[in-house]
Design a protein around this motif. Structure first.
Motif, PDB file in Angstrom:
ATOM      1  N   LEU A   1       6.934  23.557  52.646  1.00 27.06           N
ATOM      2  CA  LEU A   1       5.792  23.050  53.431  1.00 27.06           C
ATOM      3  C   LEU A   1       4.959  22.073  52.606  1.00 27.06           C
ATOM      4  O   LEU A   1       4.507  21.048  53.120  1.00 27.06           O
ATOM      5  CB  LEU A   1       4.945  24.223  53.937  1.00 27.06           C
ATOM      6  N   ALA A   2       4.787  22.357  51.320  1.00 33.32           N
ATOM      7  CA  ALA A   2       4.035  21.416  50.476  1.00 33.32           C
ATOM      8  C   ALA A   2       4.748  20.081  50.379  1.00 33.32           C
ATOM      9  O   ALA A   2       4.111  19.027  50.305  1.00 33.32           O
ATOM     10  CB  ALA A   2       3.850  22.009  49.075  1.00 33.32           C
ATOM     11  N   SER A   3       6.073  20.127  50.393  1.00 35.66           N
ATOM     12  CA  SER A   3       6.836  18.884  50.211  1.00 35.66           C
ATOM     13  C   SER A   3       6.702  17.932  51.396  1.00 35.66           C
ATOM     14  O   SER A   3       7.011  16.750  51.269  1.00 35.66           O
ATOM     15  CB  SER A   3       8.320  19.187  49.944  1.00 35.66           C
ATOM     16  N   VAL A   4       6.246  18.432  52.545  1.00 34.59           N
ATOM     17  CA  VAL A   4       6.096  17.552  53.721  1.00 34.59           C
ATOM     18  C   VAL A   4       4.643  17.263  54.080  1.00 34.59           C
ATOM     19  O   VAL A   4       4.355  16.248  54.731  1.00 34.59           O
ATOM     20  CB  VAL A   4       6.828  18.103  54.969  1.00 34.59           C
ATOM     21  N   ASN A   5       3.710  18.136  53.680  1.00 34.36           N
ATOM     22  CA  ASN A   5       2.319  17.970  54.107  1.00 34.36           C
ATOM     23  C   ASN A   5       1.549  17.044  53.176  1.00 34.36           C
ATOM     24  O   ASN A   5       0.754  17.467  52.334  1.00 34.36           O
ATOM     25  CB  ASN A   5       1.630  19.336  54.206  1.00 34.36           C
ATOM     26  N   HIS A   6       1.815  15.755  53.320  1.00 35.07           N
ATOM     27  CA  HIS A   6       1.097  14.710  52.579  1.00 35.07           C
ATOM     28  C   HIS A   6       1.200  13.431  53.396  1.00 35.07           C
ATOM     29  O   HIS A   6       1.897  13.397  54.416  1.00 35.07           O
ATOM     30  CB  HIS A   6       1.694  14.534  51.172  1.00 35.07           C
ATOM     31  N   SER A   7       0.535  12.381  52.918  1.00 36.13           N
ATOM     32  CA  SER A   7       0.448  11.155  53.728  1.00 36.13           C
ATOM     33  C   SER A   7       1.702  10.289  53.694  1.00 36.13           C
ATOM     34  O   SER A   7       1.803   9.330  54.446  1.00 36.13           O
ATOM     35  CB  SER A   7      -0.740  10.303  53.250  1.00 36.13           C
ATOM     36  N   GLY A   8       2.621  10.604  52.808  1.00 36.62           N
ATOM     37  CA  GLY A   8       3.753   9.704  52.607  1.00 36.62           C
ATOM     38  C   GLY A   8       4.965  10.026  53.466  1.00 36.62           C
ATOM     39  O   GLY A   8       4.848  10.494  54.598  1.00 36.62           O
ATOM     40  N   ASP A   9       6.145   9.782  52.915  1.00 40.70           N
ATOM     41  CA  ASP A   9       7.412   9.868  53.647  1.00 40.70           C
ATOM     42  C   ASP A   9       7.878  11.326  53.722  1.00 40.70           C
ATOM     43  O   ASP A   9       8.812  11.747  53.045  1.00 40.70           O
ATOM     44  CB  ASP A   9       8.461   9.003  52.930  1.00 40.70           C
ATOM     45  N   SER A  10       7.217  12.078  54.596  1.00 45.00           N
ATOM     46  CA  SER A  10       7.364  13.540  54.627  1.00 45.00           C
ATOM     47  C   SER A  10       8.795  14.014  54.853  1.00 45.00           C
ATOM     48  O   SER A  10       9.236  14.996  54.248  1.00 45.00           O
ATOM     49  CB  SER A  10       6.477  14.118  55.726  1.00 45.00           C
ATOM     50  N   ASP A  11       9.523  13.357  55.755  1.00 43.26           N
ATOM     51  CA  ASP A  11      10.874  13.864  56.042  1.00 43.26           C
ATOM     52  C   ASP A  11      11.810  13.658  54.848  1.00 43.26           C
ATOM     53  O   ASP A  11      12.655  14.511  54.558  1.00 43.26           O
ATOM     54  CB  ASP A  11      11.453  13.252  57.328  1.00 43.26           C
ATOM     55  N   SER A  12      11.623  12.576  54.113  1.00 46.65           N
ATOM     56  CA  SER A  12      12.495  12.335  52.961  1.00 46.65           C
ATOM     57  C   SER A  12      12.135  13.236  51.783  1.00 46.65           C
ATOM     58  O   SER A  12      13.021  13.789  51.128  1.00 46.65           O
ATOM     59  CB  SER A  12      12.430  10.866  52.539  1.00 46.65           C
ATOM     60  N   THR A  13      10.851  13.418  51.508  1.00 49.78           N
ATOM     61  CA  THR A  13      10.472  14.316  50.416  1.00 49.78           C
ATOM     62  C   THR A  13      10.856  15.756  50.769  1.00 49.78           C
ATOM     63  O   THR A  13      11.314  16.511  49.909  1.00 49.78           O
ATOM     64  CB  THR A  13       8.962  14.212  50.113  1.00 49.78           C
ATOM     65  N   GLY A  14      10.708  16.122  52.047  1.00 52.87           N
ATOM     66  CA  GLY A  14      11.119  17.456  52.477  1.00 52.87           C
ATOM     67  C   GLY A  14      12.619  17.649  52.377  1.00 52.87           C
ATOM     68  O   GLY A  14      13.110  18.705  51.954  1.00 52.87           O
TER      69      GLY A  14
END
Ligand code: MG
Length: 339
Positions: free
Chosen positions: A278-291
């Motif tokens: 959840l932390a890996s997606v909850n930010h302003s950037g490219d959420s699906d790729s970091t997730g």
């Protein structure tokens, strides 16, 4: 989390974990890929998204990250079975992927993933990948096709680790498949570094060791210095209490080295796998790729059971992910027998 039994995880479980984890992280981030942290919190509450959210007219939707990862895997499998060049095999697969983005359904002579209706769906494909493949020329690190350092190379590279016979080969093939579409050294070296990390995890390394080895291999090659710097920064970030605000001050993940670093920081710094995802997606950037990258790292390290059972059951393309996992495992077993 108990990681002491990681060496007992089967090869197939690691492949399944990698592909499934990538798809889960991709789908967790899909609906918030283009949202700021403030807008995510306003819409979903102070914790941001805590589950899949509807997108693309579906309750659970993966994006181009998962589509291209599947095509990467298919390209590697077909090339390995034919004993032909792995990077050319991945390029051929991207040509098939490109056709899925240009047509509403498969043509009568389509084969493999291209023949599946569910793959003919536009999920915000990256412009760099579309234009590079449409151009018809294979880029290489030495002969770059453009100057893109977008995260479109690193987010699709993970399957390379399951056909590479050494960490060096994982780096080499990872970088070269990345450079097919992304010409900037950070575009393809981030793919090379993740490929090494997944290769190390495949062989039972801890996340910490695998991530450091990814940096070590990158450090010995031209073009790897910046991604090494970002991995070092991610390791430092992982020692702090990670949340969306901290990630936003760190980077956004639209470029390869930042996407890799955000995912690395989340899986290293947050012990609970659900919280890390959840932390890996909850930010302003490219959420699906970091997730997606975070899920690939966790899933390879611990196998698919590390993820919430309802996430595993509800993920889109589950049958295709399983089928491609089995194909990769079969090719891997054959390549190992040949060694
Ligand atoms: Mg995407």
């Amino acid at each position: 989390m108990d990681t002491s039994h990681s060496t007992a995880i089967s090869e197939l479980a690691r492949i399944r974990g990698c592909l499934l984890g990538g798809a889960i992280g991709d789908a967790l981030g899909a609906g918030i890929e283009f949202g700021s942290l403030a807008s995510i919190r306003a819409k979903y509450g102070p914790a941001g998204v805590t589950d899949f959210v509807p997108y693309y007219g579906r309750e659970v939707a993966v994006t181009d990250d998962t589509q291209m990862t599947l095509f990467t895997a298919e390209g590697l499998v077909w090339a390995a079975e034919a004993d032909s060049d792995l990077v050319e095999g991945v390029w051929d697969a991207y040509l098939r992927w490109y056709r899925t983005q240009q047509t509403r359904g498969p043509s009568h002579d389509a084969v493999g993933l291209e023949a599946l209706h569910s793959m003919h769906s536009l999920r915000a494909p990256g412009n760099t990948c579309i234009s590079a493949v449409a151009g018809g020329r294979m880029g290489t690190p030495a002969d770059p096709i453009n100057n893109s350092k977008g995260c479109g190379a690193v987010m699709r590279v993970a399957p390379v680790a399951f056909v590479a016979s050494s960490a060096e080969e994982a780096w080499d093939i990872g970088c070269r498949t990345g450079a097919l579409t992304h010409g900037h050294r950070c575009g393809w070296s981030s793919a090379g570094a993740l490929s090494v990390m997944i290769w190390q995890l495949r062989h039972g390394s801890t996340l910490d060791t695998a991530i450091r080895n990814g940096a070590s291999v990158a450090a010995t090659h031209d073009g790897g210095a910046e991604v090494v710097d970002w991995i070092d920064r991610a390791i430092e970030l992982a020692s702090r209490p990670i949340d969306g605000d901290l990630i936003d001050r760190f980077g956004a993940g639209w470029v390869g080295e930042e996407a890799l670093a955000i995912a690395v920081a989340c899986v290293l710094g947050i012990e609970d796998p659900e919280d890390a995802m959840l932390a890996s997606v909850n930010h302003s950037g490219d959420s699906d790729s970091t997730g997606s990258i975070a899920g690939q790292l966790l899933g390879t390290a611990h196998g698919p059971d590390v993820f919430r059972s309802d996430w595993r059951e509800r993920i889109e393309l589950a049958d295709i992910l399983e089928d491609i996992s089995l194909q990769l495992a079969t090719v891997h077993a054959r390549r190992r027998a040949d060694d």
